[in-house]
Design an enzyme around this catalytic site. Structure first.
Site, short mmCIF file in Angstrom:
data_model
loop_
_atom_site.label_atom_id
_atom_site.label_comp_id
_atom_site.label_asym_id
_atom_site.label_seq_id
_atom_site.Cartn_x
_atom_site.Cartn_y
_atom_site.Cartn_z
N PRO A 35 0.82 -1.22 0.00
CA PRO A 35 0.00 0.00 0.00
C PRO A 35 0.85 1.26 0.00
CG PRO A 35 -0.08 -1.11 2.14
CD PRO A 35 0.63 -2.03 1.22
N CYS A 37 0.25 5.47 0.13
CA CYS A 37 -0.66 6.61 0.24
C CYS A 37 -0.44 7.57 -0.93
CB CYS A 37 -0.43 7.34 1.56
SG CYS A 37 -1.02 6.43 3.00
N ALA A 69 -3.43 3.03 2.92
CA ALA A 69 -4.02 3.20 4.25
C ALA A 69 -5.30 4.02 4.13
CB ALA A 69 -3.03 3.91 5.18
N GLN A 111 -6.01 -1.66 2.89
CA GLN A 111 -5.44 -1.50 4.23
C GLN A 111 -6.37 -0.61 5.06
OE1 GLN A 111 -1.78 0.95 4.94
NE2 GLN A 111 -0.87 -1.01 5.50
N TYR A 195 0.48 4.64 13.88
CA TYR A 195 -0.95 4.88 13.83
C TYR A 195 -1.63 4.23 15.03
CZ TYR A 195 0.33 6.56 9.23
OH TYR A 195 0.93 7.25 8.20
N ARG A 243 -0.62 -5.65 9.26
CA ARG A 243 0.70 -5.03 9.10
C ARG A 243 1.16 -4.55 10.46
NH1 ARG A 243 3.08 -0.73 4.62
NH2 ARG A 243 4.55 -2.34 4.01
N ARG A 340 7.79 1.36 -3.70
CA ARG A 340 8.34 2.38 -4.60
C ARG A 340 8.99 1.80 -5.85
NH1 ARG A 340 11.08 5.69 0.23
NH2 ARG A 340 11.06 3.57 1.02
#
Length: 382
Positions: A35, A37, A69, A111, A195, A243, A340
């Site tokens: 994932p 963002c 996310a 996610q 988080y 995760r 990436r």
């Protein structure tokens, strides 16, 4: 020769391209789009940017892809530009993304996240810090296990009440139900990177003196309740992922041993695999002993896999196909999650197939995409 013909002919597939079963679903290979963002949503809804972003990966041949996310509540988003799954009006946009992946044989996941004390922040290109009162896109109140700011100078969150914790558990379950309505094959519970669920696990962020703080058993309570609530509403044949920031890598913080214990309990509650990341409790990374480099988090994946007896995903600067194959061969992970590197090479599975010696590396890609690459390889003009 196709992958099926390769296997039928007696040739051994590289582990990276060997299918794996998770509950009632088969992942066609071990490559996962992690994932990422995009900070490009509008009121939590995906936009054409997201469809184009995921369309690239849908053509790339990965076994699974996980949407970024996604806030389980409006206040659980990281930024104003983050995706959400707290309203039924958001479902159609995700269904379009799921359909993109399914059209090309890739499983789709999402996610689920509550950003906690890292919510109400600016997009990275706007500075990434706390949104200040009076700014065009205003701030909102943030919550956490304890009233401790993530970073000096950021807003201080409010400690959650028991009733509010109960509501967050319900919101995770409702988000999972919406994810199922959108057609997702899996949900990933976000328990990493500072988080909300990670802050409950970490002694550096959780100073509560009730049943959600103190001992490891208490600090695990919220993540385990969330897993139980999702398992109760999620289809039994679809996998659930988690995760984790396996370690804070800071004095007095979350340890590998803590996360091994968590993973055992998650497994007992229906979680099928752990995506092994690290850090983020007091900032973007803030690691001390571990220095980011190729495969630097692989030992964490190996520790969880061995200690908890659960499949794992290795993630973090894994870009070389031979390295990815070695991680699987050495039984340090069951899946390789890549982020990436997919942005710079959305056909990374083809590059991996080439490097690992598949007879027909083009066969890992959708037929239409493979056709044009074959022509290019033969030097033919379009």
């Amino acid at each position: 020769m196709s992958l099926a013909e390769h296997e039928a002919g007696g040739a051994t597939l590289p582990l990276l391209f060997t299918p794996m079963r998770l509950k009632g679903l088969t992942v066609k290979n071990r490559i996962v789009v992690a994932p990422m963002c995009q900070y490009s949503a509008v009121e939590g809804r995906v936009t054409e940017w997201h469809h184009a972003h995921h369309g690239r990966f849908a053509l790339g041949g990965a076994g699974m892809a996980i949407v970024e996310a996604t806030g389980i509540t409006r206040e659980g988003r990281i930024t104003h530009g983050c995706t959400g799954i707290y309203d039924d009006s958001q479902i159609p946009g995700y269904k379009a993304i799921v359909d993109l992946y399914h059209a090309h044989g890739t499983l789709a996941g999402i996610q689920l996240n509550h950003a906690g004390r890292k919510a109400s922040t600016k997009r990275p290109w706007d500075g990434a810090g706390s949104i200040a009162p009076g700014e065009a896109e205003g701030p909102w109140d943030t919550v956490a296990p304890s009233a401790i700011a993530a970073i000096d100078g950021w807003h201080t969150p409010r400690a959650l009440t028991i009733a509010e914790i109960d509501a967050i558990v319900d919101a995770f379950a409702a988000a999972a139900q919406r994810a199922d309505q959108a057609g997702f094959d899996t949900v990933q519970i976000h328990g990493a990177h500072g988080y909300l669920l990670h802050t409950f696990m970490s002694p550096l962020a959780n100073r509560r003196e009730d049943e959600y703080g103190g001992s490891l058993e208490n600090r695990m309570r919220l993540p385990l309740r969330v897993a139980e609530a999702i398992a109760a509403v999620w289809p039994a044949d679809k996998p659930i992922l988690y995760r984790a920031s396996v370690t804070d890598d800071l004095e007095g913080g979350l340890t590998v041993e803590d996360t091994v214990a968590l993973a055992r309990e998650l497994k007992a509650r229906g979680v099928d695999a752990i995506d092994c990341s690290s850090g983020g409790i007091v900032g973007p990374v803030a690691l001390k002993k571990m220095q980011p480099g190729p495969g630097f988090q692989v030992p964490l994946s190996a520790a969880i896999r061995e200690g908890a007896g659960i499949p794992t995903m290795a993630v973090g600067m894994i870009t070389d196909p031979l390295q990815a194959e070695a991680i699987l061969a050495e039984e340090k992970a069951d899946f390789i999650a890549i982020a990436r590197e997919f942005l710079s090479d959305s056909a990374w599975p083809y590059r991996a197939a080439l490097a690992l010696g598949l007879d027909d590396p083009f066969a890992v890609l959708p037929e239409q995409y493979a056709f044009h690459l074959r022509r290019r390889a033969r030097g033919l003009k379009s």
